[in-house]
Design an enzyme around this catalytic site. Sequence first.
Site, PDB file in Angstrom:
ATOM      1  N   LYS A  16       0.795  -1.286   0.002  1.00 18.86           N
ATOM      2  CA  LYS A  16      -0.179  -0.058   0.064  1.00 18.86           C
ATOM      3  C   LYS A  16       0.954   1.225   0.129  1.00 18.86           C
ATOM      4  O   LYS A  16       0.362   2.333  -0.393  1.00 18.86           O
ATOM      5  CB  LYS A  16      -1.061  -0.315   1.158  1.00 18.86           C
ATOM      6  CG  LYS A  16      -1.962  -1.171   1.039  1.00 18.86           C
ATOM      7  CD  LYS A  16      -2.902  -1.159   1.993  1.00 18.86           C
ATOM      8  CE  LYS A  16      -4.153  -2.168   1.481  1.00 18.86           C
ATOM      9  NZ  LYS A  16      -3.783  -3.710   1.989  1.00 18.86           N
TER      10      LYS A  16
HETATM   11  C1  LIG Z   1      -4.672  -4.644   1.220  1.00 16.82           C
HETATM   12  C2  LIG Z   1      -3.795  -5.987   1.174  1.00 16.82           C
HETATM   13  C3  LIG Z   1      -4.174  -6.958   0.410  1.00 16.82           C
HETATM   14  C4  LIG Z   1      -5.468  -6.746  -0.506  1.00 16.82           C
HETATM   15  O1  LIG Z   1      -5.626  -5.738  -1.596  1.00 16.82           O
HETATM   16  P1  LIG Z   1      -6.704  -5.212  -2.099  1.00 16.82           P
HETATM   17  O2  LIG Z   1      -6.221  -4.157  -3.235  1.00 16.82           O
HETATM   18  O3  LIG Z   1      -7.628  -4.676  -0.918  1.00 16.82           O
HETATM   19  O4  LIG Z   1      -7.469  -6.299  -3.036  1.00 16.82           O
HETATM   20  C5  LIG Z   1      -3.527  -8.297   0.394  1.00 16.82           C
HETATM   21  N1  LIG Z   1      -2.338  -8.211   0.882  1.00 16.82           N
HETATM   22  C6  LIG Z   1      -1.847  -7.351   1.698  1.00 16.82           C
HETATM   23  C7  LIG Z   1      -0.600  -7.692   2.605  1.00 16.82           C
HETATM   24  C8  LIG Z   1      -2.492  -6.110   1.882  1.00 16.82           C
HETATM   25  O5  LIG Z   1      -2.129  -5.202   2.538  1.00 16.82           O
END
Ligand SMILES: *Cc1c(COP(=O)(O)O)cnc(C)c1O
Length: 466
Positions: A112
């Site tokens: 993120k």
């Molecule tokens: C947020 C997250 C996901 C999921 O991603 P999305 O965009 O919500 O589908 C998967 N793995 C990790 C480690 C995350 O932080």
Amino acid sequence: MDYISTRGSAPALDFAGATLAGLAGDGGLYVPRAWPRFSDAEIAAMAGLSYAELAQRVMQPFVGECLTPERLLELTRAAYGRFAHAAVTPLVQLDQQHWLLELFHGPTLAFKDVALQLLGLLFEEFLSRSGGNLTIVGATSGDTGSAAIDAVAGRAGIDIFMLHPKGRVSDVQRRQMTTVLAPNVHNIAIEGSFDDAQAMVKRMFNDAAMTDRFAIGAVNSINWARLMAQVVYYFAAALQLGAPARKVAFAVPTGNFGDVFAGYVAAKMGLPIERLIVATNVNDILHRALSNGDYSQGTVTPTAAPSMDIQVSSNFERLLFDVGGRDGLALAAQMRGFETSKAMQLTNAQREGAAALFSSARGDADDMMRAIRWAFVETGETIDPHTAIGLHAARTAGIDPATPVVTLATAHPAKFRDAVEKATGIRPTLPGRVGDLFEREERLVDLPGDYAAIAVYVAAHATLKV
Ligand SMILES: *Cc1c(COP(=O)(O)O)cnc(C)c1O
């Protein structure tokens, strides 16, 4: 480029407007009016660019007139300069077919950061032009919260209120949020699940008593700018594996459908993608929707991959809009039905449109442990539980052996040390950039899972929009 709502009645906005707005006023999500498209020659010419240069090249068509190419490049250089790896998102080979795309070299150890480090800079840029204040309200199942807080802590004109489900995020995840003591950061632990928290956030965007006084902004992947920034690493990986001459498949650990939707956008822009494999854990609403059209909400089962413990995937609405003929009013009716009955059936157009590019697979706790162990024993790589669900899906999806399959490594293994230690016998160490996380003071408030209590708290601590 302007942006329209998936529910057909909110006004169109330019890129800056869509970035600051988050959710559309009609409850929909903003999408570009049309997909920009690169030719094969344009894609081939991207080979060899630095990550920051590639990011500018891929994102410029979405940004349009809102930022000059020179300014956008300054922002991408600043955002990606904070990553601990010079390649920003390095690609690691596992065997002759499988690769890991490491997306966790940012400040908070999850993918993120790739989008949020840029989003923090975009907020500051656009707010400084308008002179307004932004009240960011978000819900996190673990990783969004810390990445968003890191991206906006101490920035002028911004307050951030981050809701997390009490007791359902890991210690590292919680401390990464609650030990940031900047006065514009407000952490709220609520009783309930991530879906409860997210539903309250969505409600605030449609609550005139709040939106009349505060400019409510989003850092969840309902914010278009986040998805846009994630499109870049699909290009980065595919270029290294021979795009545009060779097709690549991607396996994506999925929760809110943001990351994998960015892959869909890359395909729409002309990147040759063979398959997008949506990997879910036992919280498998997306696997059911993609395999038999049944989008019905179950109850959330907590797992070792908490960022995927989701039963309503906000960004799935963007896909349903695009493959279902871009009929906002019809989709608004369909989504209202879902919100009432917690279930809906995809239309034939939606099912066929999705099946053209997406596959899906579900992995349980055993599949996850086996994938962590396989990577460790066969390749020497330590992977986190989310990545393991992705790798399990990648290795069972039946992709032609001649097609490279890239699994998105979405979190650093040290973020989920207990699960990793259980699978490998070795406890991953936190990278130095995280510092003395376990010694620092925490600050947060506990609130009931009740919308009125959240709204009162936000109103008491936020800054009026002008
Ligand atoms: C947020 C997250 C996901 C999921 O991603 P999305 O965009 O919500 O589908 C998967 N793995 C990790 C480690 C995350 O932080």
